[in-house]
Scaffold this motif. Structure first.
Motif, short mmCIF file in Angstrom:
data_model
loop_
_atom_site.label_atom_id
_atom_site.label_comp_id
_atom_site.label_asym_id
_atom_site.label_seq_id
_atom_site.Cartn_x
_atom_site.Cartn_y
_atom_site.Cartn_z
N VAL A 128 -31.65 -53.08 -3.82
CA VAL A 128 -32.41 -51.97 -4.44
C VAL A 128 -32.67 -52.19 -5.92
CG1 VAL A 128 -31.53 -50.34 -2.74
CG2 VAL A 128 -30.36 -50.56 -4.94
N ARG A 175 -31.90 -44.17 -5.35
CA ARG A 175 -32.64 -45.23 -4.66
C ARG A 175 -31.95 -45.61 -3.35
NH1 ARG A 175 -32.38 -49.60 -8.41
NH2 ARG A 175 -31.62 -48.28 -10.10
N SER A 184 -32.45 -42.59 -0.79
CA SER A 184 -33.81 -42.44 -0.29
C SER A 184 -34.18 -43.56 0.69
CB SER A 184 -34.81 -42.41 -1.45
OG SER A 184 -34.87 -43.66 -2.11
N ARG A 185 -33.47 -44.68 0.60
CA ARG A 185 -33.70 -45.79 1.54
C ARG A 185 -32.81 -45.68 2.77
NH1 ARG A 185 -35.34 -47.22 -3.37
NH2 ARG A 185 -36.66 -49.06 -3.75
N ASN A 194 -40.51 -47.24 -5.34
CA ASN A 194 -39.53 -46.34 -4.75
C ASN A 194 -40.15 -45.49 -3.64
OD1 ASN A 194 -37.49 -47.26 -6.41
ND2 ASN A 194 -37.69 -45.60 -7.89
N ALA A 208 -40.68 -47.56 -0.55
CA ALA A 208 -39.44 -47.92 0.14
C ALA A 208 -38.69 -46.73 0.71
CB ALA A 208 -38.53 -48.69 -0.81
N THR A 209 -39.13 -45.52 0.39
CA THR A 209 -38.42 -44.31 0.82
C THR A 209 -38.49 -44.13 2.33
OG1 THR A 209 -38.71 -43.14 -1.28
CG2 THR A 209 -38.40 -41.78 0.68
N ILE A 210 -37.34 -43.93 2.92
CA ILE A 210 -37.24 -43.65 4.35
C ILE A 210 -37.11 -42.14 4.58
CG2 ILE A 210 -35.74 -43.91 6.38
CD1 ILE A 210 -35.07 -46.70 5.41
#
Length: 339
Positions: free
Chosen positions: A184, A203, A206-207, A306, A309-311
């Motif tokens: 990250v 980070r 959120s991933r 960010n 890449a956010t899940i």
């Protein structure tokens, strides 16, 4: 590859090293651990103290004072371990502090980072401000802890001794899987110091990664060893970096509203400093907001990355209420009273 590297970032802290490094050496032997001191170009006798008094400790010399965030980034580039611990130089550890966290992480592969229960070295029955028993954040970006809300620090009666998911783990004593740290992007070196671990944890969360507090591990933190509480420089860094963190990580549908509310609340904070006759800290808040606006465009690429890449934007440990309202207006002074 080693199992664990405990990395202590140091800057002109030879007194702290003499006082607390012995406990780290003594109580880290239960795990296959390398103890490192990464020196941020100290001008005192820190390096000599390590070489002469602690010969089993690995010394990593950095070329200049990179601050907390970039200092750790550069130090960890020279480390090869499954887990790394970011440990402040003013932390006294206790028996099984490291093995408790490592065993927990080994058994919970979904957890990428954790922190111990952090008590005060000055008052060992009380939680310590910087982390207590796990960190959370409110809807406007204000951090608080299980055991500490703003300036109210609770006495530890074992009331928060259960492991649980948290939003952020304290940089005073943070154990993390090195591959996740690197994946990250590590700490944001532009922050220099303060809020960088919360930004890192945001980070991670959120991933889809999970962060826990493991209170069976206990350490004692002095706190404020570099910058004292309510130091204008610390106020500046906290306010500026908090705004940059929000800009980097907030979901698109929240960004404008949250930053508008924060602008109001920040100026209210500056007014309170003025009413107390504290011109230095009031000026620090204004300067922080000015610096945030100057730097904001430099962080746009980070924000875009960010968001890509956010899940998940649904993070339970980022609570949906205002901690200012509940603590300052409704008088909820303890974590257990908030919910």
């Amino acid at each position: 590859m080693k199992k664990v590297s405990v990395v202590i970032l140091n800057w002109n802290g030879s007194e702290m090293l003499r006082k607390y490094l012995t406990s780290v050496i003594q109580y880290s032997s239960e795990v296959e651990a390398e103890i490192c001191v990464a020196d941020n170009a100290s001008t005192d006798d820190s390096c000599r103290v390590i070489e002469m008094e602690f010969p089993t400790v690995r010394l990593i010399r950095l070329a200049e004072n990179y601050g907390f965030a970039e200092g750790y980034n550069r130090a960890l580039q020279q480390v090869d371990a499954e887990y790394v611990v970011l440990l402040n130089s003013d932390v006294r550890v206790s028996s099984q502090w490291l093995s408790s966290m490592v065993d927990y992480m080994d058994c919970h592969r979904e957890v990428v980072a954790c922190q111990p229960k952090i008590l005060s070295e000055r008052s060992s029955r009380s939680f310590e401000y910087a982390g207590a028993s796990g960190g959370f954040i409110d809807c406007y970006g204000y951090p608080f802890c299980r055991g500490r809300i703003f300036d109210v620090v609770e006495v530890d009666h074992g009331q928060y001794d259960s492991p649980l998911p948290i939003f952020w783990a304290s940089g005073a004593a943070l154990l993390i899987r090195l591959d996740a740290y690197n994946k990250v992007g590590g700490l944001d070196g532009r922050f220099f110091a303060h809020m960088e671990e919360i930004d890192l944890c945001w980070r991670l969360r959120s991933r889809g990664y999970v962060i826990h507090c493991v209170p069976q591990s206990v350490v004692y933190h002095v706190g404020g060893a570099t910058l004292k509480k309510e130091n204008p420089r610390k106020t500046f860094l906290n306010f500026r970096n908090n705004l940059l963190m929000l800009y980097k990580n907030l979901p698109e549908d929240e960004l404008r509203r949250v930053l508008y509310v924060r602008s109001v609340l920040d100026y209210v904070a500056a007014l309170f400093f003025l009413l107390k006759g504290d011109w230095g800290n009031a000026q620090a808040v204004w300067a922080a907001r000015k610096e945030y606006h100057r730097l904001r465009n430099r962080f746009k690429a980070d924000r875009d990355e960010n968001l890509r890449a956010t899940i998940t934007t649904s993070i339970p440990e980022r609570v949906p209420f205002s901690i200012l309202w509940r603590a300052k207006v409704r008088g909820k002074k303890r974590y257990s009273e908030l919910f």
